[in-house]
Design a protein around this motif. Structure first.
Motif, PDB file in Angstrom:
ATOM      1  N   GLU A   1      34.413  37.126  33.112  1.00 50.84           N
ATOM      2  CA  GLU A   1      34.833  36.447  31.882  1.00 50.84           C
ATOM      3  C   GLU A   1      35.855  37.246  31.067  1.00 50.84           C
ATOM      4  O   GLU A   1      36.719  36.651  30.401  1.00 50.84           O
ATOM      5  CB  GLU A   1      33.619  36.116  31.018  1.00 50.84           C
ATOM      6  CG  GLU A   1      32.797  37.299  30.571  1.00 50.84           C
ATOM      7  CD  GLU A   1      31.575  36.875  29.752  1.00 50.84           C
ATOM      8  OE1 GLU A   1      31.438  35.660  29.494  1.00 50.84           O
ATOM      9  OE2 GLU A   1      30.779  37.739  29.375  1.00 50.84           O
TER      10      GLU A   1
ATOM     11  N   TYR B   1      39.135  36.302  32.572  1.00 52.59           N
ATOM     12  CA  TYR B   1      39.192  34.928  33.077  1.00 52.59           C
ATOM     13  C   TYR B   1      40.504  34.233  32.711  1.00 52.59           C
ATOM     14  O   TYR B   1      41.203  33.699  33.580  1.00 52.59           O
ATOM     15  CB  TYR B   1      38.000  34.132  32.531  1.00 52.59           C
ATOM     16  CG  TYR B   1      37.889  32.723  33.062  1.00 52.59           C
ATOM     17  CD1 TYR B   1      37.206  32.449  34.237  1.00 52.59           C
ATOM     18  CD2 TYR B   1      38.473  31.661  32.375  1.00 52.59           C
ATOM     19  CE1 TYR B   1      37.093  31.152  34.722  1.00 52.59           C
ATOM     20  CE2 TYR B   1      38.379  30.364  32.846  1.00 52.59           C
ATOM     21  CZ  TYR B   1      37.687  30.110  34.024  1.00 52.59           C
ATOM     22  OH  TYR B   1      37.592  28.828  34.502  1.00 52.59           O
TER      23      TYR B   1
ATOM     24  N   LYS C   1      33.427  30.954  35.968  1.00 50.59           N
ATOM     25  CA  LYS C   1      33.317  32.179  35.176  1.00 50.59           C
ATOM     26  C   LYS C   1      31.963  32.859  35.442  1.00 50.59           C
ATOM     27  O   LYS C   1      30.941  32.196  35.593  1.00 50.59           O
ATOM     28  CB  LYS C   1      33.455  31.836  33.698  1.00 50.59           C
ATOM     29  CG  LYS C   1      33.559  33.009  32.749  1.00 50.59           C
ATOM     30  CD  LYS C   1      33.663  32.520  31.305  1.00 50.59           C
ATOM     31  CE  LYS C   1      34.917  31.679  31.098  1.00 50.59           C
ATOM     32  NZ  LYS C   1      35.054  31.237  29.678  1.00 50.59           N
TER      33      LYS C   1
ATOM     34  N   THR D   1      29.552  36.628  34.242  1.00 52.53           N
ATOM     35  CA  THR D   1      29.453  37.675  33.223  1.00 52.53           C
ATOM     36  C   THR D   1      29.485  39.072  33.818  1.00 52.53           C
ATOM     37  O   THR D   1      30.308  39.910  33.428  1.00 52.53           O
ATOM     38  CB  THR D   1      28.171  37.490  32.406  1.00 52.53           C
ATOM     39  OG1 THR D   1      27.039  37.470  33.303  1.00 52.53           O
ATOM     40  CG2 THR D   1      28.220  36.193  31.619  1.00 52.53           C
TER      41      THR D   1
END
Length: 491
Positions: A303, A306, A404, A406
């Motif tokens: 992310e 991204y 996406k 994390t």
């Protein structure tokens, strides 16, 4: 960027018919197929297709040729395979043109014939190497031999998008192991395979050792059910694989299956984003217009990078030169047929309707001077839900989902949340992470900072619904050898 140069070559020089016992057969019981060139929608001519009669003839021819093949010394068999590799190399330009005619792959990427040469040379080296071993026997001084022998006649079923790749990965080790091959290319892409069969005879392999039988369902079913076929190697989709396994069960014929994929391409924040964007564009919607089991159709992006990566990725996709596959500057060509064009556009429309992700580029059929061909814009969806059909079902077209994540654990979870497990890709500059993540991904081949690039030294195959068995490496050779134990009493 679109190229509209029409370099479409005339069809009369294309090989047709079947190739059985060293001879061309232009009439058969399986009917005919009009081959349509995907770049223009125009006919390349009509080819004959194998039915059960021709499959019987091919298997009988293969049995006779296999006995002759095994009567040759190992040196002679090795040298003939090297001669075949030389011949393939010498006809490289011809095979590239045939690959383009077969399924519209751009000539700039029509390098499958190089794989045939490499695999033939590699596996020729195994012909005169030991295939067995000896082992002590508990409580005895007996001589215990473990031999590996050829199956006899094997059936190889190739998909339309890779007949020469399958010829490399399957026919080469099958011949090196001592088998005859009945090779069934798709009716959608028969030309390169037929020329390969002719070349096998021209260099001196026994007539019938390699038989080429383009066919529809009837011919394929006859091949799988034939009592003279000792093993089947199938490359294709899961639905067809289930039918093949059911048919093969009639004679308990063993099957190797290399099936589809929905491969994850994980881009970590530490990756070289420019290189990762270019690689992701090529391995995703560009190469073979996404019509590859190896396609990295799920791009997972950390992310924190991204938005930056997505901009670079979309730019790389949109910069790909689209057009006539005979134009050497073109890298993105048509999909294989009108049917597949409609099917892929249906997938895109459904994804838009169900809001599976945001359509950021592509999504339409290409018109203008390319309108008669089967061209679809390379298509990227962003912010895709990994639970959606768009992310879970193999599209087999130029459509990519960007997702996406994390952290590392999240990336691994999403990547493995798929029924498939053929390939996975990792983009990172952290070698420790590359090792750590690759061992947790449920896929048969892991590619780190590079495209899928199969080689004769490396075993290739899938986990889960991406199949079982391997091509390449010693594992690939052993798929075409069966084990025999011989024990000689010494007491």
């Amino acid at each position: 960027m679109v190229s509209t140069t029409d370099n479409h070559q005339p069809a009369p020089s294309l090989p047709g018919g079947l190739f059985i016992g060293g001879d061309r057969i232009d009439r058969s019981s399986g009917g005919t197929h009009e081959h349509i060139f995907p770049g223009t929608g125009r006919s390349n001519g009509t080819i004959a297709l194998a039915g059960s009669e021709e499959i019987d003839l091919a298997v009988a021819s293969g049995k006779h040729a296999q006995r002759e093949w095994m009567s040759f010394t190992a040196d002679r068999r090795r040298d003939l395979l090297i001669d075949l590799a030389d011949a393939v190399r010498d006809h490289m330009a011809e095979f590239s043109q045939l690959n383009v005619h077969d399924y519209g792959v751009p000539v700039s990427l029509a390098i499958n014939t190089i794989l045939v040469e490499r695999f033939l040379r590699h596996f020729a080296g195994y012909v005169d190497k030991p295939h067995g071993l000896s082992s002590p026997v508990s409580g005895s001084f007996d001589l215990n031999l473990i031999e590996r022998e050829p199956y006899g006649v094997v059936g190889v079923i190739a998909p339309w998008n890779g007949s020469m790749v399958v010829a490399a990965a399957c026919a080469a080790p099958a011949l090196a192991a001592g088998n005859a091959v009945v090779f069934k290319p798709s009716a959608l892409a028969p030309f390169a395979a037929l020329r390969f069969g002719e070349l096998c005879a021209e260099v001196g392999l026994p007539a019938g050792l390699v038989n080429i039988v383009p066919a529809r369902t009837e011919g394929g079913d006859a091949l799988v059910r034939h009592r003279g076929i000792s093993k089947i190697h199938f490359t294709g989709g899961g639905e067809t694989a289930r039918k093949i396994l059911t048919a093969a069960a009639q004679n308990l014929t063993p099957v190797v299956a290399e099936l589809g994929g929905k491969s994850a391409n994980i881009v970590f924040a530490d990756a070289d984003l420019d290189a990762a964007a270019q690689l992701s564009a090529y391995q995703g919607p560009i190469v073979q217009s996404g019509q590859s089991c190896a396609s990295a159709s799920r791009v997972l992006v950390q992310e924190s990078v991204y938005d930056t990566f997505l901009e670079k990725f979309v730019g790389a996709v949109e910069a790909a030169r689209v057009g006539d596959p005979f134009d050497p500057s073109v890298v993105f060509g048509p999909v294989v047929s009108r049917h597949d064009t409609d099917r892929i556009l249906g997938v895109i429309d459904e994804a838009v309707a169900t809001r599976s992700g945001e359509l950021v580029t592509g999504g339409k059929r290409i018109g203008g001077e390319l309108a008669e061909g089967f061209y679809i814009e390379p298509t990227v969806f962003a912010d895709v839900d990994n639970r959606s059909a768009l992310a879970q079902v193999e599209t087999f077209g130029p459509v990519v989902s960007v997702i996406k994540f994390t952290d590392e654990a999240d990336a691994i979870r999403i990547a493995n949340d798929s029924p498939y497990g053929l390939n996975a890709f990792i983009q990172t500059t952290d070698l420790t992470r590359a090792h750590r993540v690759s061992r947790q991904l449920e896929a048969g081949s892991i590619w780190i900072n590079q495209i899928s690039d199969i080689s004769p030294q490396g075993p290739y195959g899938g986990y889960k619904q991406s199949g079982f068995g391997r091509t390449g490496g010693l594992d690939g050779l052993n798929e075409f050898l069966q084990v025999k134990n011989i024990r000689i009493g010494m007491g």
